[in-house]
Structures are given as C-alpha cells and as structure tokens.
Design a protein around this motif. Structure first.
Motif, PDB file in Angstrom:
ATOM      1  N   THR A  46     -77.193  30.733  45.688  1.00 37.55           N
ATOM      2  CA  THR A  46     -75.945  30.647  46.657  1.00 37.55           C
ATOM      3  C   THR A  46     -75.520  32.122  46.316  1.00 37.55           C
ATOM      4  O   THR A  46     -75.248  32.788  47.468  1.00 37.55           O
ATOM      5  CB  THR A  46     -74.955  29.963  46.185  1.00 37.55           C
ATOM      6  N   ALA A  49     -78.123  34.360  48.290  1.00 37.19           N
ATOM      7  CA  ALA A  49     -77.589  34.139  49.585  1.00 37.19           C
ATOM      8  C   ALA A  49     -76.510  34.946  50.071  1.00 37.19           C
ATOM      9  O   ALA A  49     -76.398  35.493  51.185  1.00 37.19           O
ATOM     10  CB  ALA A  49     -77.540  32.819  50.193  1.00 37.19           C
ATOM     11  N   ILE A  53     -76.509  37.690  53.208  1.00 34.44           N
ATOM     12  CA  ILE A  53     -75.770  37.487  54.542  1.00 34.44           C
ATOM     13  C   ILE A  53     -74.928  38.503  54.680  1.00 34.44           C
ATOM     14  O   ILE A  53     -74.728  39.084  55.432  1.00 34.44           O
ATOM     15  CB  ILE A  53     -74.995  36.455  54.297  1.00 34.44           C
ATOM     16  N   TYR A  59     -79.044  33.778  56.469  1.00 35.15           N
ATOM     17  CA  TYR A  59     -79.392  33.212  54.910  1.00 35.15           C
ATOM     18  C   TYR A  59     -80.878  33.121  55.045  1.00 35.15           C
ATOM     19  O   TYR A  59     -81.490  32.338  55.870  1.00 35.15           O
ATOM     20  CB  TYR A  59     -78.587  31.962  55.436  1.00 35.15           C
ATOM     21  N   PHE A  64     -82.336  28.655  51.845  1.00 38.75           N
ATOM     22  CA  PHE A  64     -81.530  27.745  52.738  1.00 38.75           C
ATOM     23  C   PHE A  64     -82.060  26.054  52.614  1.00 38.75           C
ATOM     24  O   PHE A  64     -81.475  25.395  52.380  1.00 38.75           O
ATOM     25  CB  PHE A  64     -81.438  28.105  54.112  1.00 38.75           C
ATOM     26  N   VAL A 118     -68.306  35.475  54.990  1.00 36.49           N
ATOM     27  CA  VAL A 118     -68.715  35.322  53.952  1.00 36.49           C
ATOM     28  C   VAL A 118     -68.065  35.792  52.674  1.00 36.49           C
ATOM     29  O   VAL A 118     -68.345  35.311  51.671  1.00 36.49           O
ATOM     30  CB  VAL A 118     -69.988  35.826  53.865  1.00 36.49           C
ATOM     31  N   MET A 202     -73.531  27.961  54.215  1.00 35.35           N
ATOM     32  CA  MET A 202     -74.685  27.452  55.050  1.00 35.35           C
ATOM     33  C   MET A 202     -74.261  27.343  56.493  1.00 35.35           C
ATOM     34  O   MET A 202     -75.017  27.078  57.230  1.00 35.35           O
ATOM     35  CB  MET A 202     -75.278  26.137  54.482  1.00 35.35           C
TER      36      MET A 202
END
Length: 315
Positions: A46, A49, A53, A59, A64, A118, A202
C-alpha cells in the motif's frame, strides 16, 4: 442507484453445523498464520502504491491484484469464522476469486486515481467512517484504525461480534441461523470492507453511508454456489468461470416422472425441447405456469414430486 466499485456478496450456506462454530477459531489458525504474513506485506504494498499514484495517477495492477486478494482471503476467513459464521465450508488458501465459495469480494480496477485525494482520503476523509466501523466491529475486524507504522489493527468485537455470538447460540439450540441477524451482520461487514478498500487507496469513490443488508448487493442476485457438474471440466485459480449457474427448466419427462433421470438445459423452451423427446409443457398439470428454477437434481426432484402430487390430485 449506481454500483459501488467494491462488491461484497455472500450466501447463507445452510444447513450449518450446530456446534462447529465453537471450534472454528482453532480450525482457522492456519489461515490466521498465513494472513499475518500477507497483511505485513499488504502494508508495504500500500505504501508503494501510494507513491505510484502520487507520481503517475495509477495504481499498479500487480499491486492492486495482491491487495484485492488479501482482502478477499480475509473476507472468506472471517465469513467462515466470527464475522458471520455464514458457512461451514473451509476457506481455500488462495488470493484468487473462487466463484463457488459462499463469500465473494470483487473490486473494480480504477484506470485513473486522483493524485490529490491520495494524500488525505486514507485518514482525514475516512474519519467519519472510522467512527461507524469502530462501532460495528469494535476497532475493528477490518480496518477501523491504522497505526503509525502503516499496519492495520483488526480484531473481533463490536456489534458484529455480539450478534454473531447470539446467532451461534441460536444455531446451537435450534440448528438454524436467524435470517434477520445474518442480513444485518452482512450489511455491517459490507460497510467495513468498502471502507477498507477506500483507505487502502483502491478507489476514489467515497463509501456510502448506507447499510446495504443481506448477502446480495443492491440490484444484484446473491451468489448461488453449487457443487460442480460431474461432467464439468476442471478449473484452476485465476480463471474466469461464470458467476453463477444459469437458470433452467426441468424437462417434461423429468417433471412428471420421479424415477426418470434429471435433464436440465439453458433458459429457453427451444433448448429444453432438444434435451428430451417429450414436448415441453408451458404449464403444470394443475394449470399454473412453471417458474424458472436452478439446474440440479434436488430442484428437479422437488419439481417432480410436486408435479406428481398435482397429477394424482387432479385424477
């Protein structure tokens, strides 16, 4: 009502064992050990990611798929154990979707994500939901809080835990799971999983403040897990078989003869006619239309006994 990109579905897999839920904590230990490692990796994935992002607005799909798989695996284990007690079928050891398992989770892959959201959605924007989910799962079974080092706190408790224990006691003495409790528990589990996916970056779609109760998402049929057909080909993890068996009609020969062999076909009178030499009746012997039913010898056997009783009654 538009579909939320996180779909949580489940089927109450009755009949359930009266006493198995008392030892499911023990049976689920292998899953808990594996999930401990997966959630440890989940935190680092995470974080990776997050930066992806922030820089690209996307992502990475492999990351994912991994995070979706961890949430999916966790949902199956919790549905089997003390977030629902909705099935006695032991959860599979896989990150992939298992179409015939009673609990399923799907998250639509976003082609683009906001670079600005984000920065705030995983903590500031989610605070109202953290409060609600904390009441549901007690801080929480899914994702009610997040520690400073990026890992997640999750443990049984809250209203979900209380209602599941009540359902377990009722199941122990009556052999039945109270349907109102199941619907309410599934609504809270669904809410928590939507928040989990949102704060895991997500999706940019804000989770609705809505308790969608029951095993099916709004506007969708619940999953109908059934044992595979004896002549069906094998399936490996990662495949994309149909979500659920298509409705069908029992053939005329089977519907009127309990001793005959079950013959079912796709939903279409013409297709069913090709499966039997007898013409397909558009109504039962009593004159009422045949409703569509699911393929399977149990459904056909029920229909056949009903048709036989109607025939004997009319005679």
């Amino acid at each position: 009502m538009t579909d939320y990109p996180v779909r949580v579905e489940a089927t109450l897999d009755e009949p359930l064992s009266r006493g198995l839920w008392l030892v499911k904590w023990l049976l689920a230990i292998p899953h808990y050990l594996v999930l401990a490692f997966l959630w440890f990796a989940y935190a680092f994935v995470t974080i990776a990611a997050f930066y992806a992002i922030l820089v690209t607005g996307r992502y990475p799909r492999p990351l994912f798929e991994f995070t979706t798989g961890v949430l999916r695996w966790s949902w199956r284990v919790h549905y089997y154990s003390y977030a629902a007690l909705g099935t006695d079928r032991y959860p599979p050891f896989t990150l992939a979707d298992v179409p015939d398992y009673p609990a399923r989770l799907e998250i639509a892959y976003p082609e683009r994500l906001s670079r600005g959201l984000v920065l705030v959605k995983w903590w500031l924007l989610a605070i109202p939901h953290f409060i609600v989910v904390g009441l549901f799962v007690g801080g929480g079974t899914w994702l009610a809080s997040r520690t400073g080092d990026g890992t997640f706190n999750w443990a049984a408790g809250g209203l979900v835990g209380v209602l599941v224990v009540v359902a377990g006691v009722v199941l122990l003495f009556t052999g039945r799971y109270p349907r109102p409790i199941f619907d309410f528990v599934l609504g809270m589990d669904r809410w928590a999983l939507r928040v989990a996916a949102y704060v895991s970056l997500m999706t940019d779609a804000y989770p609705p403040f809505r308790l969608d109760m029951g095993g099916a998402e709004a506007g969708h049929e619940p999953p109908h897990p059934q044992p595979p057909h004896p002549h069906a080909t094998g399936w490996t993890a990662g495949g994309s078989p149909p979500r659920s068996p298509a409705p069908c009609w029992c053939s005329a020969r089977w519907a009127w003869s309990p001793a005959a062999r079950p013959r079912c076909g796709p939903t279409a009178p013409s297709a069913t006619r090709t499966a039997t030499s007898a013409p397909l009746p558009r109504s039962s012997p009593a004159g009422t239309p045949w409703p569509p039913i699911r393929c399977g010898w149990r459904a056909c056997r029920y229909r056949s006994s009903r048709a036989s009783s109607e025939t004997s009654g009319s005679g």
